[in-house]
Design an enzyme around this catalytic site. Structure first.
Site, short mmCIF file in Angstrom:
data_model
loop_
_atom_site.label_atom_id
_atom_site.label_comp_id
_atom_site.label_asym_id
_atom_site.label_seq_id
_atom_site.Cartn_x
_atom_site.Cartn_y
_atom_site.Cartn_z
N ASP A 127 0.72 -0.84 -0.22
CA ASP A 127 0.07 -0.25 -0.27
C ASP A 127 0.35 1.18 -0.09
O ASP A 127 1.36 2.32 0.66
CB ASP A 127 -0.90 0.44 1.35
CG ASP A 127 -2.15 -1.11 1.44
OD1 ASP A 127 -2.12 -1.50 -0.25
OD2 ASP A 127 -2.26 -1.42 2.67
N HIS A 164 -3.33 -1.78 -4.41
CA HIS A 164 -4.92 -0.96 -4.61
C HIS A 164 -3.52 -0.01 -5.24
O HIS A 164 -3.86 1.36 -5.56
CB HIS A 164 -4.80 0.15 -3.04
CG HIS A 164 -5.45 -1.24 -2.47
ND1 HIS A 164 -6.58 -1.17 -2.07
CD2 HIS A 164 -5.04 -1.01 -1.29
CE1 HIS A 164 -7.37 -2.02 -1.80
NE2 HIS A 164 -6.10 -1.97 -0.32
N ARG A 184 -9.68 -4.86 -5.59
CA ARG A 184 -10.55 -3.52 -6.40
C ARG A 184 -11.80 -3.31 -5.78
O ARG A 184 -12.14 -2.53 -5.28
CB ARG A 184 -10.82 -3.87 -7.29
CG ARG A 184 -11.58 -2.84 -8.49
CD ARG A 184 -11.39 -2.03 -7.88
NE ARG A 184 -12.53 -0.57 -8.87
CZ ARG A 184 -13.58 -0.54 -8.18
NH1 ARG A 184 -13.84 -0.79 -7.26
NH2 ARG A 184 -14.47 0.37 -9.24
N LYS A 185 -11.94 -4.58 -4.27
CA LYS A 185 -13.38 -4.44 -4.33
C LYS A 185 -14.75 -4.19 -4.55
O LYS A 185 -14.85 -2.68 -4.18
CB LYS A 185 -13.62 -4.26 -2.27
CG LYS A 185 -12.30 -5.12 -1.75
CD LYS A 185 -12.09 -4.23 -0.31
CE LYS A 185 -11.42 -4.27 0.99
NZ LYS A 185 -9.95 -3.90 0.32
N PHE A 186 -14.77 -4.99 -5.61
CA PHE A 186 -16.06 -4.39 -7.21
C PHE A 186 -17.56 -4.32 -5.95
O PHE A 186 -17.43 -5.32 -5.17
CB PHE A 186 -15.87 -5.63 -7.82
CG PHE A 186 -15.32 -4.52 -8.70
CD1 PHE A 186 -15.34 -3.83 -10.06
CD2 PHE A 186 -14.18 -6.02 -8.84
CE1 PHE A 186 -13.93 -3.49 -10.85
CE2 PHE A 186 -13.13 -5.68 -10.11
CZ PHE A 186 -13.55 -4.09 -11.06
N ASP A 243 -21.03 -3.14 -7.25
CA ASP A 243 -21.69 -2.23 -8.03
C ASP A 243 -22.72 -3.63 -8.91
O ASP A 243 -22.35 -4.72 -8.55
CB ASP A 243 -21.34 -1.17 -8.67
CG ASP A 243 -22.39 -0.16 -8.67
OD1 ASP A 243 -23.55 -1.01 -9.26
OD2 ASP A 243 -21.68 1.21 -8.97
N ARG A 258 1.42 -2.83 6.32
CA ARG A 258 2.75 -2.51 7.44
C ARG A 258 3.07 -3.01 8.16
O ARG A 258 4.71 -2.58 8.29
CB ARG A 258 1.36 -1.50 8.34
CG ARG A 258 0.80 -0.49 7.37
CD ARG A 258 -0.37 0.09 8.74
NE ARG A 258 -1.59 -0.37 8.50
CZ ARG A 258 -2.85 0.16 8.82
NH1 ARG A 258 -2.71 1.08 9.60
NH2 ARG A 258 -3.29 -0.38 8.94
#
Ligand code: 5BU
Length: 257
Positions: A35, A59, A89-91, A93, A227
């Site tokens: 990240d 990401h 991406r955690k779609f 929709d 992290r």
């Protein structure tokens, strides 16, 4: 629990097959969450940590200086060090929209991410939409059955219904984001985020479990560490520690099965 390679025959998805094979070959169940926000940092992490990991999680939309060459370089490193790329991406929709989000825009995620993931809140149409784009390319999808964050709504019947949706799409759904193994089915791969060497929380609701607990007690397959690795002063040394802990927990589990 079966060894990763023994699980290859349970699936037809080429991404799962490649992942199980490379995990045993490289002896790693570590996925790094890179990240960082510049292409130079991302490429440096991918190059240094590449030999230690089975999957690099990105990401891509947090990169300030994204360009197409970044993808070419990432693909080159993925081949050189033999790891898969997972765009987190955690779609979320409807099926028709996620098709475009997966294939088009600036990022063309389906062209380079071996793995991506989706929420199941819209219902099974989201899987059907993503599958139209991803399956012909041999890609794999993870469903968010649970999340690592405090107060998550992904629990109970939401989690159960997510598992049912996965079973209806075994060719394209390759597994789950979850804290623990939820289904006794060797074709599905379980990825667990929220992992550090000691248990605890960050200030924004992230909750951490240890590699030993996640793999050894909860029987997940892959630890996702962000992290804990890239935030340390020596990411390579730290990655080796997580790799060793994750792998030894796996070996003990296999030996006792
Ligand atoms: P950390 O720095 O180890 O806390 O980073 C965890 C990563 O996993 C980060 O990229 C999150 O976006 C990602 N993540 C998560 O933490 N929890 C979840 O439930 C899911 C993804 Br899904």
């Amino acid at each position: 629990m079966l060894p990763y390679t023994d699980r290859i025959s349970y699936t037809t998805n080429p991404t799962t097959q490649r992942l199980f094979a490379l995990m045993d070959e490289k002896q790693t169940n570590l996925c790094v969450a890179a990240d960082v926000t510049t292409r130079a940092e991302l490429l440096l992490l991918a190059d240094i940590l590449g030999p230690e990991i089975c999957v690099l999680k990105t990401h891509i939309d947090i990169i300030e200086d994204f360009d197409d060459d970044l993808i070419i370089q990432l693909q080159r490193l993925s081949e050189e060090h033999n790891f898969l790329i997972f765009e987190d991406r955690k779609f979320a929709d409807i099926g028709n929209t996620v098709k475009y989000q997966y294939q088009n825009g600036i990022y063309h995620i389906a062209d380079w991410a071996h793995i991506t993931n989706a929420h199941t809140v819209p219902g099974p149409g989201i899987i059907e939409g993503l599958k139209k784009i991803g399956l012909p390319k041999g890609r794999g999808l993870l469903l968010l059955a649970e999340m690592s964050s405090k107060g998550t709504l992904a629990k109970d019947s939401y989690t159960q219904e997510t598992l049912e949706m996965a079973k209806q799409h075994r060719d394209f759904v390759i597994g789950f984001i979850t804290t623990k193994k939820l289904l006794d089915d060797p074709m599905f791969i379980n990825f667990t985020p929220g992992v550090q060497l000691t248990e605890g929380e960050d200030t924004l609701g992230q909750q951490y479990l240890t590699p030993k607990k996640v793999i050894g007690e909860y029987h997940s397959d892959i630890i996702i560490v962000g992290r804990g690795i890239y935030g340390s002063s020596n990411p390579l040394e730290e990655a080796k520690k997580y790799r060793e802990r994750g792998w030894s927990a796996y070996q003990k589990t296999i030996a006792s099965a």
